[in-house]
Write a protein that holds these residues in place. Structure first.
Motif, mmCIF file in Angstrom:
data_model
loop_
_atom_site.group_PDB
_atom_site.id
_atom_site.type_symbol
_atom_site.label_atom_id
_atom_site.label_comp_id
_atom_site.label_asym_id
_atom_site.label_seq_id
_atom_site.Cartn_x
_atom_site.Cartn_y
_atom_site.Cartn_z
ATOM 1 N N LYS A 214 29.381 41.398 36.963
ATOM 2 C CA LYS A 214 29.719 40.493 35.859
ATOM 3 C C LYS A 214 28.603 40.475 34.812
ATOM 4 N N ASN B 18 39.389 43.835 33.502
ATOM 5 C CA ASN B 18 37.991 43.605 33.839
ATOM 6 C C ASN B 18 37.603 44.460 35.050
ATOM 7 N N SER C 194 35.597 40.479 42.570
ATOM 8 C CA SER C 194 35.964 39.074 42.629
ATOM 9 C C SER C 194 36.952 38.836 43.767
ATOM 10 N N GLN C 195 37.948 39.688 43.837
ATOM 11 C CA GLN C 195 38.951 39.558 44.905
ATOM 12 C C GLN C 195 38.315 39.774 46.274
ATOM 13 N N TYR D 104 29.491 40.965 42.949
ATOM 14 C CA TYR D 104 30.287 40.458 41.826
ATOM 15 C C TYR D 104 29.376 39.935 40.711
ATOM 16 N N ASN E 39 37.086 42.768 38.610
ATOM 17 C CA ASN E 39 38.148 42.034 39.305
ATOM 18 C C ASN E 39 38.221 42.358 40.796
ATOM 19 N N TRP F 5 41.689 39.885 31.134
ATOM 20 C CA TRP F 5 41.260 39.665 32.513
ATOM 21 C C TRP F 5 41.712 40.799 33.418
ATOM 22 N N SER F 6 42.920 41.278 33.240
ATOM 23 C CA SER F 6 43.456 42.308 34.126
ATOM 24 C C SER F 6 42.718 43.635 34.002
#
Length: 70
Positions: free
Chosen positions: A56, A22, A28-29, A52, A25, A19-20
């Motif tokens: 994705k 990706n 998303s944030q 996003y 991210n 995940w870190s």
């Protein structure tokens, strides 16, 4: 970013499934930050959601292509 760019990105980083790592991210944030700044009014954050969602989709496709080529 086109599909070939994603393949290069994934090849350079074979552990990108974490995940870190990706690449989406930050987007998303950004979506969460937009919601927080706009009292969770989703209508004000559509651009962030779409960015996003597109990231994705491309990232997932790159993962599929990378796995298929193993």
């Amino acid at each position: 970013v086109n599909s070939n760019s994603w393949i290069v990105l994934m090849s350079a980083n074979p552990t990108a499934q974490r995940w870190s790592d990706n690449p989406c991210n930050k987007l998303s944030q950004d979506s969460y930050n937009c919601l927080a700044q706009n009292d969770y009014d989703k209508s004000k954050c559509q651009a962030e959601f779409e960015a996003y969602k597109e990231c994705k989709k491309k990232y997932t496709e790159a993962l599929r292509m990378q796995r298929a080529n193993k």
